[in-house]
Design an enzyme around this catalytic site. Structure first.
Site, PDB file in Angstrom:
ATOM      1  N   LYS A 125      -9.005  -5.880  -6.454  1.00  0.00           N
ATOM      2  CA  LYS A 125      -7.855  -6.594  -7.040  1.00  0.00           C
ATOM      3  C   LYS A 125      -8.317  -7.936  -7.603  1.00  0.00           C
ATOM      4  O   LYS A 125      -9.115  -8.639  -6.975  1.00  0.00           O
ATOM      5  CB  LYS A 125      -6.783  -6.804  -5.975  1.00  0.00           C
ATOM      6  CG  LYS A 125      -5.494  -7.420  -6.493  1.00  0.00           C
ATOM      7  CD  LYS A 125      -4.460  -7.579  -5.380  1.00  0.00           C
ATOM      8  CE  LYS A 125      -3.157  -8.164  -5.883  1.00  0.00           C
ATOM      9  NZ  LYS A 125      -2.175  -8.379  -4.785  1.00  0.00           N
ATOM     10  N   SER A 175       2.456  -6.338  -5.525  1.00  0.00           N
ATOM     11  CA  SER A 175       1.696  -6.838  -6.649  1.00  0.00           C
ATOM     12  C   SER A 175       0.356  -6.118  -6.884  1.00  0.00           C
ATOM     13  O   SER A 175      -0.222  -6.255  -7.971  1.00  0.00           O
ATOM     14  CB  SER A 175       1.413  -8.325  -6.446  1.00  0.00           C
ATOM     15  OG  SER A 175       0.579  -8.526  -5.329  1.00  0.00           O
ATOM     16  N   SER A 233       2.714  -6.247  -0.747  1.00  0.00           N
ATOM     17  CA  SER A 233       1.965  -5.898  -1.963  1.00  0.00           C
ATOM     18  C   SER A 233       0.885  -4.840  -1.816  1.00  0.00           C
ATOM     19  O   SER A 233       0.322  -4.419  -2.819  1.00  0.00           O
ATOM     20  CB  SER A 233       1.334  -7.145  -2.550  1.00  0.00           C
ATOM     21  OG  SER A 233       2.285  -7.823  -3.309  1.00  0.00           O
TER      22      SER A 233
HETATM   23  N1  GLN Z   1       6.881  -8.606  -3.705  1.00  0.00           N
HETATM   24  C1  GLN Z   1       6.624  -9.719  -2.862  1.00  0.00           C
HETATM   25  C2  GLN Z   1       6.646 -10.997  -3.655  1.00  0.00           C
HETATM   26  O1  GLN Z   1       6.907 -10.921  -4.799  1.00  0.00           O
HETATM   27  C3  GLN Z   1       5.312  -9.561  -2.148  1.00  0.00           C
HETATM   28  C4  GLN Z   1       4.148  -9.942  -2.962  1.00  0.00           C
HETATM   29  C5  GLN Z   1       2.883  -9.834  -2.186  1.00  0.00           C
HETATM   30  O2  GLN Z   1       2.844  -9.254  -1.122  1.00  0.00           O
HETATM   31  N2  GLN Z   1       1.851 -10.439  -2.710  1.00  0.00           N
HETATM   32  O3  GLN Z   1       6.402 -12.047  -3.151  1.00  0.00           O
END
Ligand code: GLN
Length: 493
Positions: free
Chosen positions: A90, A165, A189
Site C-alpha cells: 500500500k 482505504s 481499511s
Molecule cells: N473508512 C475509515 C475512515 O475513513 C477508515 C479508514 C482507515 O482505516 N484508514 O477513516
C-alpha cells in the site's frame, strides 16, 4: 452467479497459488522466482489499466530479489518463509527509492530514502515486492474514491468500489495481481475492502506489527496488516510482519505465535460471541444471511455460540471520527510544501507557500478531516469533544475486555452491505462514515480482527465475516477464520 457483469475481462478473477505451493515449486526447481515475477508483471500489464490497483511498479528491485531467491534455490540452500512470493505494498508505506504518494498529490514526486519495517521484513523473508498500491488519500475513506490517482475498481464488478482505504491492496489480491499485499487499517481499511473483494484481510493487535515507515493518519489507531487469498497465506505473511521493532516505541516485545499452525487446529470447543448490536438496523439482509451461514458452520464444527451485547457500540462512529481527525490534524501538519513532495508554483512568500501548497495538494476529504480535527482540539472545545471521546473510547475497550473474559472470539459482519457502486456515496460523507459501523470499535479498542469471505449475495458480490479477538489473540482468530473458510469452500465445491 450468472448475474455478474458480462463485461468482466476473462482471466481477471484468477485465484493465486498458495504460498506453500509457490515455495515448494521454487525449491524443487519446477518454477523460478523470476518466472513467477514475470508472470505477475504480465498480468499487471494486462489488467491494471482496468483495476487501477498499482500506482507504481518496482520491477528492477523485484527482479533482483527474484534472482537472489533463484540463486539460493539453485544451490539447494534453505529458502526463507516468503521466498519468491510476489507481494504489493500500500502506498502509505515507504519503500526505498520508490514513489510514495499516500494517494495524495501533496506527496507527488516523493521518494523516501528508507524502507518501512514491514517492507524490510518482507524483503528479508525473500518476498518479491512488485510495486505500490493505490489507496484513499492518506488512508481516509471507505471506497478508494478519495485517491488523487483515480478510483480502484472492484475486480468482481468493475462498476463497484473495492472498499477502502486499502482498496488497491484488496483488489490486487482478488485479481491475482499479487499473492499477498500489505494494507493499513485505522478504522476498517483492511477488513472492509477484504470483505468487498472476497479476500482475507487482517487487523493485527495494536503494537504487533511495527508502524515505522507508515505515513501516519491517526497514530493511536493505525495498524499495518496483510491481505491474502486464504487464511493460511494471511497467517504466513503475518508471521513475517509481527514482532518487536525498536524503531516503533509502541511495538510489543511479546514473542510471535505460530499462526499458520493455528489455522490447522479444529475450532471445536471455542466460545464465540455474537453481538446483537452488529445485526441491527442498516444491515443488508443478504449480508446478514451469509454471515449467519458462517456462524452456523462454526456451530456445526463444535463451537459454542452465544448471543452477547456490546451496548456502547453506537458511540463508536462519533468517537472514532473525533479521535482519528484530531490525530490526523496534528500528523498532517508536516505537509507544508517545504519538506516533501508538492510545492505550489504560485507561492510568493512563506505564508502563501504553506497556504497554497496545502490548498492545492490536499483533496476535499483530507481538508474536511483536518478542519474537523483542529476544531475538536481547539481551546474551549477540547474537553467537550476530544477528551470526552477518549473517555468513551476507554469504555468501548473495557466492554470488549469484559466480553473476552468469557469468550475466545467475537464474530459479526465486517460491513453492513456488499460493495456499493462507484459514485453512490461520494457526495455524502456521513453515509460513507456510517459504512464503518462494524469496524471502528475494534480499532478504538486496540484488539485484533480479520475479515474472511463467508459467501456471496445473489448478484455474486462477496460478503466478509469479521472475527474479533482479544489483544494478541491472533492465533485464535486465524483458527476461527480457517473454520469458516473450510465450511464455505465445501459449500462452494
Ligand atoms: N473508512 C475509515 C475512515 O475513513 C477508515 C479508514 C482507515 O482505516 N484508514 O477513516
Amino acid at each position: 452467479m450468472s448475474q455478474l457483469p458480462s463485461q468482466l475481462p476473462s482471466g481477471l478473477l484468477e485465484k493465486p497459488r498458495t504460498i506453500r505451493a509457490l515455495r515448494a515449486a521454487i525449491a524443487d526447481g519446477s518454477a523460478s522466482a523470476s518466472g513467477i515475477a514475470e508472470r505477475y508483471y504480465a498480468r499487471i500489464e494486462q489488467y491494471n489499466p482496468q483495476v487501477n490497483a498499482y500506482l507504481a511498479l518496482t520491477r528492477e528491485q523485484a527482479m533482483e530479489q527474484a534472482a537472489q531467491v533463484d540463486a539460493r534455490a539453485a544451490k539447494g540452500d534453505p529458502l526463507p518463509p516468503l521466498a519468491g512470493v510476489p507481494i504489493g505494498v500500500k502506498d502509505v508505506l515507504t519503500m526505498r527509492g520508490a514513489p510514495t504518494t499516500a494517494g495524495s498529490r501533496i506527496l507527488e514526486g516523493y521518494r523516501p530514502p528508507y524502507d518501512a519495517t514491514a517492507v524490510t521484513r518482507l524483503r528479508e523473508a525473500g518476498a518479491v515486492l512488485l510495486g505500490k498500491l493505490n489507496c484513499d488519500e492518506f488512508a481516509m475513506g471507505s471506497s478508494n474514491e478519495n485517491s488523487a490517482y483515480g478510483p480502484v475498481r472492484n475486480p468482481v464488478d468493475l462498476e463497484r468500489v473495492p472498499g477502502g482505504s486499502s482498496g488497491g491492496s484488496a483488489a490486487a489480491v482478488a485479481a491475482n495481481l499479487a499473492v499477498a499485499t500489505l494494507g493499513t487499517d485505522t478504522g476498517g481499511s483492511i477488513r472492509q475492502p477484504a470483505s468487498y473483494c472476497g479476500v482475507v484481510g487482517v487487523l493485527p493487535t495494536y503494537g504487533r506489527v511495527s508502524r515505522y515507515g507508515l505515513i501516519a493518519f491517526a497514530s493511536s489507531l493505525d495498524r499495518v496488516g496483510p491481505f491474502a487469498a486464504s487464511v493460511e497465506d494471511a497467517a504466513r505473511v503475518m508471521e513475517v510482519l509481527a514482532g518487536h521493532d525498536p524503531l516503533d516505541a509502541t511495538s510489543a516485545t511479546r514473542p510471535v505465535d505460530d499462526y499458520a499452525a493455528a489455522t490447522t487446529r479444529e475450532v471445536k470447543g471455542l466460545r464465540i460471541g455474537i453481538p446483537e448490536e452488529y445485526f441491527g438496523e442498516g444491515l443488508d439482509l443478504e449480508v446478514r444471511a451469509a454471515v449467519e451461514r458462517g456462524i452456523d458452520a462454526l456451530h456445526a464444527q463444535g463451537c459454542q455460540t452465544k448471543r452477547i451485547s456490546l451496548r456502547h457500540t453506537r458511540y463508536a462512529i462519533p468517537v472514532y471520527y473525533l479521535v482519528a481527525t484530531a490525530e490526523a490534524s496534528a500528523n498532517l501538519a508536516r505537509f507544508d510544501g517545504v519538506r516533501f513532495g508538492y510545492r505550489s508554483a504560485a507561492a510568493t512568500n512563506l505564508s502563501s507557500m504553506y497556504r497554497l501548497s496545502r490548498e492545492e495538494g490536499f483533496g476535499a476529504e483530507v481538508k474536511r478531516r483536518i478542519l474537523l480535527g483542529t476544531y475538536a482540539l481547539s481551546a474551549g472545545y477540547y474537553d467537550a469533544y476530544y477528551r470526552k471521546a477518549l473517555q468513551v473510547r476507554r469504555i468501548l475497550a473495557e466492554e470488549f475486555l469484559a466480553a473476552f473474559a468469557e469468550l475466545d472470539a467475537i464474530v459479526a459482519p465486517t460491513a453492513p452491505t456488499a460493495a456499493f457502486r462507484i459514485g453512490e456515496k461520494s457526495d455524502d460523507p456521513l453515509a460513507m462514515y456510517l459504512a464503518d459501523i462494524y469496524t471502528v470499535t475494534a480499532s478504538l479498542a486496540g484488539i485484533c480482527g480479520l475479515s474472511v469471505p463467508c459467501g456471496t449475495t445473489a448478484a455474486g458480490l462477496p460478503v466478509g465475516l469479521q472475527v474479533l479477538g482479544p489483544h494478541f489473540g491472533e492465533s485464535t482468530i486465524f483458527r476461527v477464520a480457517a473454520g469458516v473458510e473450510r465450511a464455505t469452500a465445501e459449500a462452494r465445491a
